[in-house]
Design a protein around this motif. Structure first.
Motif, short mmCIF file in Angstrom:
data_model
loop_
_atom_site.label_atom_id
_atom_site.label_comp_id
_atom_site.label_asym_id
_atom_site.label_seq_id
_atom_site.Cartn_x
_atom_site.Cartn_y
_atom_site.Cartn_z
N TYR A 94 -4.75 -8.18 -9.53
CA TYR A 94 -3.77 -7.94 -8.46
C TYR A 94 -4.47 -7.79 -7.11
CZ TYR A 94 -0.56 -7.02 -12.32
OH TYR A 94 0.21 -7.13 -13.46
N MET A 95 -5.59 -7.09 -7.12
CA MET A 95 -6.35 -6.91 -5.89
C MET A 95 -6.88 -8.24 -5.37
SD MET A 95 -9.45 -4.23 -5.13
CE MET A 95 -10.50 -4.92 -6.41
N THR A 96 -7.34 -9.10 -6.28
CA THR A 96 -7.85 -10.42 -5.89
C THR A 96 -6.75 -11.27 -5.27
OG1 THR A 96 -9.45 -10.34 -7.73
CG2 THR A 96 -9.03 -12.49 -6.72
N THR B 237 0.83 -1.20 0.00
CA THR B 237 0.00 0.00 0.00
C THR B 237 0.86 1.26 0.00
OG1 THR B 237 -1.86 -1.07 1.11
CG2 THR B 237 -1.69 1.33 1.32
N LEU C 171 -5.75 0.01 -2.97
CA LEU C 171 -6.04 -1.23 -3.70
C LEU C 171 -7.14 -1.01 -4.74
CD1 LEU C 171 -5.99 -4.02 -0.96
CD2 LEU C 171 -4.28 -3.55 -2.70
#
Length: 271
Positions: A255-257, A179, A248
């Motif tokens: 990518y988030m998954t 992050t 995110l």
């Protein structure tokens, strides 16, 4: 929401039914409502709701007084006309005062005498116990706590980052690190593209800025105070999660998954 529900430290504090957890969620609700009023929907409902949760948070625990400059700056920087900003400050003062009075039954009878009395008690708690770190002896029943002359030893500047290091789950550490890197990337790209096209490319830029500002404000205030506790670090977590979710949300879905899956799998051994 998943991070707030599943993170072990948050779950443990909620099960304790401690005031820090109640203050934390009230502050988060107030923050989100003020943000929606200043930057999104601009409906008075959100200003009133933000004022309610602000009053509730302050009455729950005086640590939330640190939060007060945030809605003031939000209104100042918000997408509102000058007249509406002045009107918003007035409504914020009026509704916060009304909700504080309505939620504080102890001052209903003879408020002229009781309000200064409790203000003095709260001020002593903030300055003597919180900031100076004076020790106290609590008494059961109707007796009031006794504030001693002896003070606690002041903790180092890295105390709360160290607490978060040990209290955050491993999966959250991975996501938090990414992050920070992602935020730097989107932050730089936002200003580069703004300079070239005069167009905002970071949809949640305001939310990102005020979330980081609030985390920084609480860190400075809590670090300046002599009295410290691991549970005080709880106030950082929902806003770290909000920062994480905001960043995110800018990443590609695959990518988030993957990151969410890593987080969920890392929680299995802890539970």
């Amino acid at each position: 929401s998943i991070l707030n529900i599943a993170e072990p430290f948050m779950l443990g504090e909620r099960r304790l039914f401690h005031l820090d957890a109640l203050m934390t969620y009230s502050t988060l609700a107030s923050f989100l409502m003020f943000f929606h009023y200043c930057f999104k929907h601009k409906k008075i409902f959100y200003l009133i709701g933000g004022s309610f949760f602000l009053a509730f948070a302050v009455l729950t625990k005086t640590t939330s007084l640190v939060f007060i400059p945030v809605p003031l700056l939000m209104i100042f920087a918000g997408q509102l006309s000058f007249k509406k900003k002045v009107f918003s400050y007035l409504l914020l003062l009026v509704f916060s005062s009304l909700f504080t009075f309505a939620l504080f039954p102890a001052v209903w009878k003879n408020p002229v005498k009781k309000v200064p009395y409790y203000y003095k008690k709260m001020s002593e708690g903030v300055t003597l116990i919180g900031y100076e770190g004076r020790k106290e002896i609590g008494k059961s029943g109707k007796g009031e706590s006794t504030i001693l002359e002896k003070s606690m030893k002041k903790k180092p500047l890295e105390y709360y980052p160290r607490v978060l290091m040990y209290r955050l789950s491993p999966g959250m550490w991975v996501i938090s690190g990414l992050t920070v890197l992602g935020s730097i990337y989107f932050f730089i790209r936002h200003f580069i593209e703004m300079a070239g096209k005069q167009d905002r490319t970071f949809e949640h830029f305001d939310l990102f800025v005020f979330t980081v500002f609030l985390i920084t404000t609480f860190y400075v205030a809590l670090t300046m105070a002599t009295k410290t506790s691991e549970r005080y670090a709880l106030i950082f977590l929902p806003f770290i999660f909000l920062w994480t979710a905001t960043t995110l949300g800018k990443a590609k879905l695959r990518y988030m998954t993957i990151l969410v899956l890593i987080y969920v799998l890392s929680m299995i051994p802890q539970y």
